[in-house]
Design a protein around this motif. Sequence first.
Motif, PDB file in Angstrom:
ATOM      1  N   UNK A  34       0.801  -1.232   0.000  1.00 25.68           N
ATOM      2  CA  UNK A  34       0.000   0.000   0.000  1.00 25.68           C
ATOM      3  C   UNK A  34       0.829   1.275   0.000  1.00 25.68           C
ATOM      4  N   UNK A  35       2.131   1.152   0.129  1.00 27.20           N
ATOM      5  CA  UNK A  35       2.929   2.363   0.352  1.00 27.20           C
ATOM      6  C   UNK A  35       2.873   3.350  -0.810  1.00 27.20           C
ATOM      7  N   UNK A  36       2.837   2.898  -2.062  1.00 26.91           N
ATOM      8  CA  UNK A  36       2.785   3.843  -3.186  1.00 26.91           C
ATOM      9  C   UNK A  36       1.481   4.638  -3.189  1.00 26.91           C
ATOM     10  N   UNK A  37       0.360   3.980  -2.914  1.00 24.07           N
ATOM     11  CA  UNK A  37      -0.928   4.684  -2.839  1.00 24.07           C
ATOM     12  C   UNK A  37      -0.946   5.663  -1.679  1.00 24.07           C
ATOM     13  N   UNK A  38      -0.351   5.267  -0.549  1.00 26.06           N
ATOM     14  CA  UNK A  38      -0.309   6.141   0.621  1.00 26.06           C
ATOM     15  C   UNK A  38       0.525   7.392   0.346  1.00 26.06           C
ATOM     16  N   UNK A  39       1.673   7.206  -0.292  1.00 23.81           N
ATOM     17  CA  UNK A  39       2.533   8.350  -0.629  1.00 23.81           C
ATOM     18  C   UNK A  39       1.776   9.301  -1.551  1.00 23.81           C
ATOM     19  N   UNK A  40       1.083   8.754  -2.546  1.00 21.83           N
ATOM     20  CA  UNK A  40       0.307   9.589  -3.464  1.00 21.83           C
ATOM     21  C   UNK A  40      -0.776  10.356  -2.704  1.00 21.83           C
ATOM     22  N   UNK A  41      -1.476   9.688  -1.785  1.00 20.90           N
ATOM     23  CA  UNK A  41      -2.517  10.335  -0.979  1.00 20.90           C
ATOM     24  C   UNK A  41      -1.932  11.445  -0.112  1.00 20.90           C
ATOM     25  N   UNK A  42      -0.796  11.173   0.522  1.00 18.92           N
ATOM     26  CA  UNK A  42      -0.158  12.192   1.359  1.00 18.92           C
ATOM     27  C   UNK A  42       0.182  13.431   0.537  1.00 18.92           C
ATOM     28  N   UNK A  43       0.761  13.221  -0.639  1.00 20.18           N
ATOM     29  CA  UNK A  43       1.225  14.349  -1.452  1.00 20.18           C
ATOM     30  C   UNK A  43       0.092  15.118  -2.121  1.00 20.18           C
ATOM     31  N   UNK A  44      -0.991  14.444  -2.476  1.00 19.68           N
ATOM     32  CA  UNK A  44      -2.055  15.117  -3.228  1.00 19.68           C
ATOM     33  C   UNK A  44      -3.256  15.508  -2.385  1.00 19.68           C
ATOM     34  N   UNK A  45      -3.441  14.892  -1.229  1.00 19.09           N
ATOM     35  CA  UNK A  45      -4.633  15.153  -0.423  1.00 19.09           C
ATOM     36  C   UNK A  45      -4.290  15.665   0.989  1.00 19.09           C
ATOM     37  N   UNK A  46      -3.635  14.820   1.789  1.00 21.09           N
ATOM     38  CA  UNK A  46      -3.439  15.139   3.199  1.00 21.09           C
ATOM     39  C   UNK A  46      -2.547  16.368   3.431  1.00 21.09           C
ATOM     40  N   UNK A  47      -1.366  16.383   2.846  1.00 19.31           N
ATOM     41  CA  UNK A  47      -0.456  17.510   3.069  1.00 19.31           C
ATOM     42  C   UNK A  47      -1.071  18.824   2.574  1.00 19.31           C
ATOM     43  N   UNK A  48      -1.655  18.871   1.374  1.00 20.93           N
ATOM     44  CA  UNK A  48      -2.297  20.127   0.964  1.00 20.93           C
ATOM     45  C   UNK A  48      -3.415  20.569   1.917  1.00 20.93           C
ATOM     46  N   UNK A  49      -4.198  19.632   2.447  1.00 20.51           N
ATOM     47  CA  UNK A  49      -5.255  19.998   3.396  1.00 20.51           C
ATOM     48  C   UNK A  49      -4.674  20.551   4.697  1.00 20.51           C
ATOM     49  N   UNK A  50      -3.609  19.947   5.194  1.00 17.06           N
ATOM     50  CA  UNK A  50      -2.970  20.430   6.420  1.00 17.06           C
ATOM     51  C   UNK A  50      -2.376  21.817   6.189  1.00 17.06           C
ATOM     52  N   UNK A  51      -1.705  22.012   5.069  1.00 16.99           N
ATOM     53  CA  UNK A  51      -1.101  23.311   4.772  1.00 16.99           C
ATOM     54  C   UNK A  51      -2.170  24.381   4.580  1.00 16.99           C
ATOM     55  N   UNK A  52      -3.341  24.006   4.104  1.00 19.03           N
ATOM     56  CA  UNK A  52      -4.428  24.970   3.876  1.00 19.03           C
ATOM     57  C   UNK A  52      -4.984  25.536   5.179  1.00 19.03           C
TER      58      UNK A  52
END
Length: 75
Positions: A34-52
Motif C-alpha cells: 500500500x505504500x505507493x498509494x499512501x505516498x500519493x494520498x499524502x502528497x495530493x490530499x493530506x499535506x495540501x489539506x494540512x497546509x491549507x
Amino acid sequence: IIVRFTQKSSKTDTNYKFLTVYIYNVTIQLAWGIHENWVQWMKTKHIPEVMATSCFTDFRFVRVLEIDETEGPTY
C-alpha cells in the motif's frame, strides 16, 4: 516538540523576543503493498489539506533510511 529561540530586532536591541515553534511529526511504517498509494494520498490530499489550515509555514516529507524495511518502508 517545542523549540524556543530568541531574536533581537537590531544589534543594539537588548530586548529579546521569544518565539515558539511547533514541530508536528508523524512517523509510520507501511506494508509494501500500500505504500505507493499512501505516498500519493499524502502528497495530493493530506499535506495540501494540512497546509491549507495556515497553521504551518513549511513541510518536509521524507523516508526514513537505514532501518529494517523487511515489512515495509517507513516515512
